[in-house]
Design a protein around this motif. Structure first.
Motif, PDB file in Angstrom:
ATOM      1  N   GLU A   1       1.349  -4.055  -9.845  1.00 44.54           N
ATOM      2  CA  GLU A   1       0.063  -4.367  -9.320  1.00 44.54           C
ATOM      3  C   GLU A   1       0.176  -3.864  -7.827  1.00 44.54           C
ATOM      4  O   GLU A   1       1.365  -4.242  -7.173  1.00 44.54           O
ATOM      5  CB  GLU A   1      -0.394  -5.897  -9.275  1.00 44.54           C
ATOM      6  CG  GLU A   1      -1.421  -6.409  -8.467  1.00 44.54           C
ATOM      7  CD  GLU A   1      -1.987  -7.869  -8.790  1.00 44.54           C
ATOM      8  OE1 GLU A   1      -3.022  -8.223  -8.279  1.00 44.54           O
ATOM      9  OE2 GLU A   1      -1.317  -8.305  -9.488  1.00 44.54           O
ATOM     10  N   PHE A   2      -0.730  -3.416  -7.248  1.00 45.35           N
ATOM     11  CA  PHE A   2      -0.651  -2.943  -5.552  1.00 45.35           C
ATOM     12  C   PHE A   2      -1.463  -3.494  -4.844  1.00 45.35           C
ATOM     13  O   PHE A   2      -2.622  -4.359  -5.145  1.00 45.35           O
ATOM     14  CB  PHE A   2      -1.202  -1.287  -5.732  1.00 45.35           C
ATOM     15  CG  PHE A   2      -0.283  -0.334  -6.296  1.00 45.35           C
ATOM     16  CD1 PHE A   2       0.727   0.081  -5.475  1.00 45.35           C
ATOM     17  CD2 PHE A   2      -0.187  -0.068  -7.597  1.00 45.35           C
ATOM     18  CE1 PHE A   2       1.449   1.231  -6.222  1.00 45.35           C
ATOM     19  CE2 PHE A   2       0.590   0.726  -8.327  1.00 45.35           C
ATOM     20  CZ  PHE A   2       1.329   1.243  -7.545  1.00 45.35           C
ATOM     21  N   LEU A   3      -1.135  -3.911  -3.500  1.00 48.16           N
ATOM     22  CA  LEU A   3      -1.942  -4.639  -2.582  1.00 48.16           C
ATOM     23  C   LEU A   3      -3.063  -3.879  -2.506  1.00 48.16           C
ATOM     24  O   LEU A   3      -2.997  -2.663  -2.031  1.00 48.16           O
ATOM     25  CB  LEU A   3      -0.841  -4.813  -1.402  1.00 48.16           C
ATOM     26  CG  LEU A   3      -1.217  -5.528  -0.222  1.00 48.16           C
ATOM     27  CD1 LEU A   3      -1.735  -6.944  -0.390  1.00 48.16           C
ATOM     28  CD2 LEU A   3      -0.819  -5.198   0.951  1.00 48.16           C
ATOM     29  N   ASN A   4      -4.244  -4.489  -2.275  1.00 46.74           N
ATOM     30  CA  ASN A   4      -5.432  -3.891  -2.008  1.00 46.74           C
ATOM     31  C   ASN A   4      -5.680  -4.175  -0.636  1.00 46.74           C
ATOM     32  O   ASN A   4      -5.948  -5.372  -0.346  1.00 46.74           O
ATOM     33  CB  ASN A   4      -6.469  -4.533  -2.908  1.00 46.74           C
ATOM     34  CG  ASN A   4      -7.671  -3.723  -2.759  1.00 46.74           C
ATOM     35  OD1 ASN A   4      -8.085  -2.908  -1.410  1.00 46.74           O
ATOM     36  ND2 ASN A   4      -8.826  -3.994  -3.485  1.00 46.74           N
ATOM     37  N   PRO A   5      -5.784  -3.391   0.418  1.00 51.73           N
ATOM     38  CA  PRO A   5      -5.980  -3.724   1.849  1.00 51.73           C
ATOM     39  C   PRO A   5      -7.414  -4.466   2.078  1.00 51.73           C
ATOM     40  O   PRO A   5      -7.538  -4.948   3.000  1.00 51.73           O
ATOM     41  CB  PRO A   5      -5.762  -2.403   2.554  1.00 51.73           C
ATOM     42  CG  PRO A   5      -5.838  -1.572   1.318  1.00 51.73           C
ATOM     43  CD  PRO A   5      -5.491  -1.964   0.026  1.00 51.73           C
ATOM     44  N   ASP A   6      -8.091  -3.708   1.360  1.00 52.58           N
ATOM     45  CA  ASP A   6      -9.723  -4.528   1.400  1.00 52.58           C
ATOM     46  C   ASP A   6      -9.641  -5.962   0.879  1.00 52.58           C
ATOM     47  O   ASP A   6     -10.574  -6.854   1.282  1.00 52.58           O
ATOM     48  CB  ASP A   6     -10.627  -3.865   0.095  1.00 52.58           C
ATOM     49  CG  ASP A   6     -10.933  -2.534   0.648  1.00 52.58           C
ATOM     50  OD1 ASP A   6     -10.503  -2.073   1.851  1.00 52.58           O
ATOM     51  OD2 ASP A   6     -11.166  -1.491  -0.331  1.00 52.58           O
TER      52      ASP A   6
ATOM     53  N   ALA B   1       0.691 -10.153   3.410  1.00 51.51           N
ATOM     54  CA  ALA B   1      -0.067  -9.899   2.326  1.00 51.51           C
ATOM     55  C   ALA B   1       0.786  -9.803   1.092  1.00 51.51           C
ATOM     56  O   ALA B   1       0.336 -10.248   0.149  1.00 51.51           O
ATOM     57  CB  ALA B   1      -1.233  -9.040   2.478  1.00 51.51           C
ATOM     58  N   THR B   2       1.637  -8.708   1.223  1.00 53.20           N
ATOM     59  CA  THR B   2       2.371  -8.294   0.112  1.00 53.20           C
ATOM     60  C   THR B   2       3.103  -9.430  -0.308  1.00 53.20           C
ATOM     61  O   THR B   2       3.636  -9.871  -1.551  1.00 53.20           O
ATOM     62  CB  THR B   2       3.411  -7.305   0.675  1.00 53.20           C
ATOM     63  OG1 THR B   2       2.639  -6.127   0.744  1.00 53.20           O
ATOM     64  CG2 THR B   2       4.259  -6.558  -0.863  1.00 53.20           C
ATOM     65  N   ALA B   3       3.669 -10.447   0.540  1.00 55.16           N
ATOM     66  CA  ALA B   3       4.514 -11.473   0.296  1.00 55.16           C
ATOM     67  C   ALA B   3       3.580 -12.562  -0.694  1.00 55.16           C
ATOM     68  O   ALA B   3       4.077 -13.211  -1.655  1.00 55.16           O
ATOM     69  CB  ALA B   3       5.262 -12.361   1.551  1.00 55.16           C
TER      70      ALA B   3
ATOM     71  N   TYR C   1      -6.405 -13.733   2.678  1.00 53.70           N
ATOM     72  CA  TYR C   1      -6.149 -12.770   1.663  1.00 53.70           C
ATOM     73  C   TYR C   1      -6.509 -13.346   0.304  1.00 53.70           C
ATOM     74  O   TYR C   1      -6.179 -14.219  -0.107  1.00 53.70           O
ATOM     75  CB  TYR C   1      -4.712 -12.433   1.493  1.00 53.70           C
ATOM     76  CG  TYR C   1      -4.489 -11.639   0.386  1.00 53.70           C
ATOM     77  CD1 TYR C   1      -4.474 -10.064   0.189  1.00 53.70           C
ATOM     78  CD2 TYR C   1      -3.279 -12.168  -0.610  1.00 53.70           C
ATOM     79  CE1 TYR C   1      -4.178  -9.503  -1.029  1.00 53.70           C
ATOM     80  CE2 TYR C   1      -3.061 -11.473  -1.594  1.00 53.70           C
ATOM     81  CZ  TYR C   1      -3.584  -9.946  -1.802  1.00 53.70           C
ATOM     82  OH  TYR C   1      -2.958  -9.220  -2.955  1.00 53.70           O
ATOM     83  N   GLY C   2      -7.243 -12.392  -0.470  1.00 55.74           N
ATOM     84  CA  GLY C   2      -7.784 -12.832  -1.511  1.00 55.74           C
ATOM     85  C   GLY C   2      -8.731 -14.007  -1.721  1.00 55.74           C
ATOM     86  O   GLY C   2      -9.304 -14.322  -0.584  1.00 55.74           O
TER      87      GLY C   2
ATOM     88  N   VAL D   1       1.041  -1.309  -0.006  1.00 59.04           N
ATOM     89  CA  VAL D   1      -0.019  -0.010  -0.005  1.00 59.04           C
ATOM     90  C   VAL D   1       0.926   1.038   0.020  1.00 59.04           C
ATOM     91  O   VAL D   1       1.910   1.378   0.729  1.00 59.04           O
ATOM     92  CB  VAL D   1      -0.960   0.249   1.299  1.00 59.04           C
ATOM     93  CG1 VAL D   1      -1.823   1.159   1.227  1.00 59.04           C
ATOM     94  CG2 VAL D   1      -1.891  -1.215   1.160  1.00 59.04           C
ATOM     95  N   GLN D   2       0.279   2.112  -0.795  1.00 54.80           N
ATOM     96  CA  GLN D   2       1.612   3.505  -1.072  1.00 54.80           C
ATOM     97  C   GLN D   2       0.483   4.514  -0.903  1.00 54.80           C
ATOM     98  O   GLN D   2      -0.891   4.484  -1.069  1.00 54.80           O
ATOM     99  CB  GLN D   2       1.916   3.490  -2.483  1.00 54.80           C
ATOM    100  CG  GLN D   2       3.069   2.348  -2.596  1.00 54.80           C
ATOM    101  CD  GLN D   2       4.312   2.208  -1.727  1.00 54.80           C
ATOM    102  OE1 GLN D   2       4.454   3.319  -0.938  1.00 54.80           O
ATOM    103  NE2 GLN D   2       5.169   1.398  -1.844  1.00 54.80           N
TER     104      GLN D   2
END
Length: 426
Positions: free
Chosen positions: A219-224, A261-263, A240-241, A198-199
């Motif tokens: 592709e960006f991590l979506n915290p939702d 989650a980024t991993a 996650y997902g 997240v940025q």
């Protein structure tokens, strides 16, 4: 050379006063460009890099790959920055590579070429070592910035990863988050795959722009997409997902959920590149990942935590975690930081929580802020502060004040966490 001589040699090299790739490129060229035989996951950002690297190396190791890991700076052991299959490079190997590099540097001097810095030499050692170890994948942490960082000589990249980007290293990278994001975005290569945690919107715009210019996917991590989170100070779980359910991690800190989650986002992307990683390898790798230095409990009764929060973003994450896990406890601090960091904001964010604070000077570092001067700054926010003559003194006196139910957080510069851990362990 033996190891002691090798360490003295590298420490005797001049740090680089300007960032460019001229010296490291020349050095590697004379060494046969060992980095060209390797495949990399290149990781940049301000906070969270170490945690992400711990997760992804553990996952890849569980999947059966021989994984090289290069991180900086060293926290607890000098040789921990270069690892293959989870083991530090040996003293003998380090000395052997330095002996070879010293010969090459002598040749460079004779040809009036710029001499590599200690970090550039260590980076070269890592490439030589990983190549000799026949590592399948190398997880490579950018040292400072991106575009002109010594690690950015690589071009055989599987994935570029950006962890949260914030203000840091302003003397080298610029005074705004846009400047810093622009510098770090320089690791993006043409037609590669990029993922990001997240940025902020400003950082996101810059990363997207640079990716587009290089025809790279991003592709960006979506915290939702993160749900069913259960926090804990020993084990945490989350989903996650659509694929990853009830994933367990042992790294603590509220911020670790997004890092983990980024991993998982990285795993999804690597699978798309035909890197075989089973679900079991992912679950096992996440559960077994270890990263000392970020909200790490090193003692109980009383609870003592070490954390390398040395910038405002990390300080905010530290406070969130203290409130989450220990919001009803008395909090004590031992705090030391470099004078070139944004210590005033770190103080403003963290110090209101503390019942008592000892300030310390990080040992043997010219960048360290004087403990007495730091104490004056802390007293702006919290009058219950004293400067300590040593880290051991601060630990001993803090423990005298505390009950078994209280919490001591030792934080700030990564450079003194080794001494702090040693002082706690006696």
């Amino acid at each position: 050379m033996n190891y002691k001589e090798a360490r003295e040699y590298i420490n005797g090299l001049e740090p680089s006063n300007e960032m460019n790739l001229q010296a490291i490129s020349a050095l590697l060229g004379r060494l046969g460009n060992p980095q060209q035989e390797l495949k990399f996951i290149h990781v940049a950002g301000t906070n969270g890099k170490g945690s992400f690297i711990s997760y992804i190396t553990s996952i890849l190791g569980s999947a059966g790959y021989k994984v090289g890991k290069y991180t900086s700076p060293a926290i607890f052991e000098e040789l921990e920055t270069i690892q293959a299959d989870g083991k530090n490079i040996s003293e003998n190997d380090f000395a052997r590579y330095i002996t070879r590099i010293a010969e090459v540097i002598d040749e460079m001097k004779c040809d009036d070429e710029p001499v590599p810095s200690p970090f550039e030499v260590e980076t070269a050692i890592s490439f030589m070592y990983f190549n000799d170890c026949k590592c399948d994948i190398v997880v490579l942490e950018a040292g400072m910035g991106g575009k002109l960082d010594a690690t950015n000589v690589i071009d055989t990249v599987l994935l570029e990863v950006f962890m949260p980007i914030a203000i840091d290293h302003v003397d080298f990278l610029g005074s705004t988050v846009e400047d810093i994001a622009s510098a770090k975005s320089g690791i993006i290569k043409r037609s590669t795959n990029v993922i990001s945690s997240v940025q902020s919107e400003k950082v996101k715009e810059i990363l997207c722009k640079v990716a587009k210019e290089n025809e790279a996917s991003i592709e960006f991590l979506n915290p939702d997409d993160i749900y069913n989170v259960e926090y804990g100070n020993k084990v945490q779980t989350f989903s996650y997902g659509d694929i990853w359910h009830d994933v367990s991690i042992r790294l603590t800190g509220k911020f670790q959920i997004e890092n983990a989650a980024t991993a998982l986002l990285a795993v999804n992307k690597l699978r798309g590149l035909n890197i075989a990683i089973s679900n079991d390898a992912v679950k096992n790798g996440m559960r077994e990942a270890v990263w000392s230095g970020r909200f790490t409990v090193i003692s109980e009764h009383p609870t003592i935590i070490i954390d390398g929060a040395h910038n405002p973003q990390a300080a905010g994450a530290l406070v969130d975690s203290i409130k989450l896990y220990y919001g009803d406890k008395n909090i004590f601090y031992i705090f030391g930081i470099f004078s070139d960091k944004d210590y005033k904001k770190v103080i403003d964010i963290t110090m209101p929580l503390a019942k008592h604070v000892y300030t310390v000077e990080t040992p043997d570092n010219p960048r360290a802020m004087d403990a007495k001067e730091l104490c004056k700054e802390v007293k702006r926010v919290n009058p219950n502060a004293e400067s300590a003559e040593s880290i051991q003194y601060a630990v001993d006196k803090s423990k005298e004040m505390m009950s078994d139910d209280d919490v001591l957080v030792i934080f700030g510069s990564l450079s003194f966490l080794k001494d702090a851990k040693k002082a706690v362990e006696g």
